[in-house]
Motif scaffolding. Structure first.
Motif, mmCIF file in Angstrom:
data_model
loop_
_atom_site.group_PDB
_atom_site.id
_atom_site.type_symbol
_atom_site.label_atom_id
_atom_site.label_comp_id
_atom_site.label_asym_id
_atom_site.label_seq_id
_atom_site.Cartn_x
_atom_site.Cartn_y
_atom_site.Cartn_z
ATOM 1 N N ALA A 175 -56.835 -78.035 50.529
ATOM 2 C CA ALA A 175 -55.865 -77.427 50.982
ATOM 3 C C ALA A 175 -54.629 -77.405 50.239
ATOM 4 N N GLN A 176 -54.476 -79.014 49.716
ATOM 5 C CA GLN A 176 -53.419 -79.110 48.728
ATOM 6 C C GLN A 176 -53.480 -79.024 47.872
ATOM 7 N N LEU A 235 -55.422 -75.358 46.933
ATOM 8 C CA LEU A 235 -54.351 -74.290 47.038
ATOM 9 C C LEU A 235 -53.328 -73.984 47.311
ATOM 10 N N ALA A 252 -54.385 -72.096 51.811
ATOM 11 C CA ALA A 252 -54.722 -73.725 51.776
ATOM 12 C C ALA A 252 -54.113 -73.721 53.908
ATOM 13 N N GLN A 289 -57.841 -73.847 55.087
ATOM 14 C CA GLN A 289 -57.639 -75.467 55.272
ATOM 15 C C GLN A 289 -58.174 -75.817 56.127
#
Length: 74
Positions: A26-27, A29, A52, A55
């Motif tokens: 996620a970070q 993205l 993100a 996620q």
């Protein structure tokens, strides 16, 4: 910014690793979305943000769920 999911305690090492994998993804993205937004590519940025967020949602679903922890009364 630190996600509350990253601070969640409990669980086995495999669960923690899986959760951290989702949060790391996620970070990445979010960082890609920032770059796309700075270039002016709004549709790509929006798409990356949605991926993100997915996620992060998946990270929250890893491990025991609240309903599994509640014992029914006999």
């Amino acid at each position: 910014m630190t996600s509350i999911l990253a601070r969640a305690s409990g669980g086995s090492a495999a669960v923690i690793d899986k959760r951290q994998g989702y949060l790391d993804s996620a970070q990445r993205l979010f960082a890609q979305a920032r770059v796309a937004a700075e270039k002016g590519d709004v549709p790509e940025s929006g798409s990356l943000i949605l991926r993100a967020l997915d996620q992060e949602r998946r990270a929250g679903g890893v491990g025991p769920q609240v309903m599994q922890l509640i014992k029914p009364r006999q």
